[in-house]
Scaffold this active site. Structure first.
Site, short mmCIF file in Angstrom:
data_model
loop_
_atom_site.label_atom_id
_atom_site.label_comp_id
_atom_site.label_asym_id
_atom_site.label_seq_id
_atom_site.Cartn_x
_atom_site.Cartn_y
_atom_site.Cartn_z
N HIS A 1 0.82 -1.21 0.00
CA HIS A 1 0.00 0.00 0.00
C HIS A 1 0.85 1.25 0.00
O HIS A 1 0.49 2.26 -0.60
CB HIS A 1 -0.92 0.03 1.22
CG HIS A 1 -1.77 1.26 1.29
ND1 HIS A 1 -1.35 2.42 1.91
CD2 HIS A 1 -2.99 1.55 0.78
CE1 HIS A 1 -2.29 3.35 1.80
NE2 HIS A 1 -3.28 2.86 1.12
N CYS A 2 2.02 1.21 0.66
CA CYS A 2 2.74 2.45 0.94
C CYS A 2 3.42 3.07 -0.27
O CYS A 2 3.08 4.17 -0.68
CB CYS A 2 3.76 2.20 2.05
SG CYS A 2 3.01 1.85 3.66
N ILE A 3 4.40 2.39 -0.84
CA ILE A 3 5.24 3.04 -1.85
C ILE A 3 4.48 3.34 -3.15
O ILE A 3 4.64 4.42 -3.70
CB ILE A 3 6.50 2.20 -2.12
CG1 ILE A 3 7.31 2.06 -0.82
CG2 ILE A 3 7.37 2.87 -3.17
CD1 ILE A 3 8.54 1.19 -0.95
#
Length: 418
Positions: free
Chosen positions: A258-260
């Site tokens: 989800h983050c990068i």
């Protein structure tokens, strides 16, 4: 004893609920997914980092899961840990945040602390969450507190978990910062208060934008190092012997989780929206990292061409389809766009992943091959996409297989590395 309601029982909310429950707080996990709630109440975990035994310990400590938002009425603290994906146009989709906040406004009572942990663009806490909460008739500082604290959950990390990872906290007011800091200090070793909500929101985006850009740097280097016959993996190992001024990042088939792939876009979105110009580093990094699946397919095709074989009708075995090693999380995994591209070019695909029993590729669902080495022997080429502990690239190559290692996991000079 404080009553805590954690909205969202996924990769962020469930570990938070566990930490609070283990600290002796009365915790309720609120989630809209009835199956998730039923499983949790039956001590069945759905995330990698918590076992069924961990859930049972939470239940023994008084934890309960529910779909009923009226549980908020008895809460001293409500923490929002819901998904914040990108919408179809690439803009932030804060529907889940707005929905959770509306539920809080309908049920919260005086004295409640509300904390948003879901990643978002700077200004969300003050400009979206606060006005919704104020529809309750309660007044900030007098009746409730509001803060933002970015989640720093790293699934599968054996060293850093929620308790020993410093927690950044920024309140809408100084009183809110103090209230949130006091809350988290009950079960997190180090709490880091910052100036306000926007600083806390932006800190999270900076962390992942830093990673996004540096991964793009080595991904672009991987392309030209191949053309120049330079071993980039050896270059990185040499560079990281410098004890200052350098941190190693590694190339790969794309970025996942989800983050990068998601978070830097929130910062880019807000810069364009508020200031009218692009965040050029982020947009360039996005272009480079998004190009990697197509580049991997091209390199694969070149390897087949070297053996006078075509990609069309070639039997390709993909190893590892999750976005990180040794976990079952497939969110934004580059394995999927690579598989779709290979199928478009007429390749025959098989996959193996010890953590994924079935894998959906387009309209088809593939089953994990039963015997890894039988599948290796049957393949024209083996594509290592994720270096799970179960994989030994050198051993696979010793069987005579052509191996393309996108993770730098191999040492055998006969293996082609990204």
């Amino acid at each position: 004893m404080q009553n805590i309601v954690v909205i969202g029982q996924g990769y962020v909310g469930l570990p938070l609920a566990q930490a609070a429950a283990n600290a002796g707080l009365k915790v309720t996990g609120l989630d809209l997914n009835k199956e998730t709630v039923d499983n949790l109440n039956s001590a069945i975990s759905h995330i990698d980092d918590l076992s069924d035994a961990d859930i049972q310990l939470m239940l023994d400590a008084g934890y309960t899961a529910t779909t009923d938002s009226s549980a908020i009425a008895s809460a001293d603290v409500v923490v929002i840990c819901v998904p914040t994906p990108l919408g179809e146009a690439g803009s932030p989709d804060l529907g889940a945040v707005a929905g959770a906040t509306q539920a809080i406004a309908e049920h919260m009572t005086a004295g409640t602390l509300v904390v948003l942990e879901s990643t978002t663009y700077p200004g969300t806490t003050d400009e979206l969450v606060l006005p919704i909460l104020e529809t309750s008739g309660l007044v900030l500082d007098s009746d409730f507190s509001l803060a933002f604290s970015p989640e720093r959950i790293d699934p599968g990390n054996p060293i850093y978990g929620l308790q020993n990872t410093p927690k950044v906290v920024g309140g809408t007011t100084e009183n809110s910062t103090q209230a949130a800091t006091k809350f988290y200090a009950q079960f997190i070793d180090t709490v880091v208060p910052v100036k306000g909500t926007k600083e806390a929101e932006t800190a999270k985006l900076l962390e992942n934008t830093y990673r996004h850009i540096n991964i793009a740097l080595v991904n672009e280097m991987a392309k030209f190092c191949d053309e120049l016959n330079i071993d980039l993996w050896n270059v990185i190992e040499a560079a990281k012997t410098k004890p200052f001024g350098f941190q190693a990042f590694y190339p790969g088939p794309g970025v996942g989780g989800h983050c990068i792939p998601i978070d830097p876009n929130y910062l880019s979105y807000q810069v364009r929206k508020a200031l009218g110009y692009p965040f050029r580093f982020v947009e360039l990094a996005e272009e480079i990292n998004n190009s990697m699946p197509k580049y991997i397919v091209q390199r694969l095709q070149n390897l087949l061409n070297n053996d006078e074989r075509a990609l069309k009708n070639a039997k390709i075995l993909l190893l590892g389809v999750t976005y990180k090693p040794n976990i079952a999380d497939q969110r934004e995994s580059p394995a999927l766009p690579i598989a779709l591209l290979l199928r478009e070019k007429g390749a025959h695909l098989a996959y193996h992943d010890p953590r994924i029993e079935n894998w959906t590729v387009g309209s088809d669902t593939l089953a994990c091959v039963e015997d890894l080495y039988v599948a290796v022997d049957d393949a024209d080429i083996v594509l290592l996409l994720q270096n799970h502990n179960e994989y030994d690239a050198d051993k696979i190559s010793e069987r005579g297989a052509v191996v393309f290692d996108t993770r730098g996991a191999s040492t055998n000079p006969n293996i082609t590395r990204l």
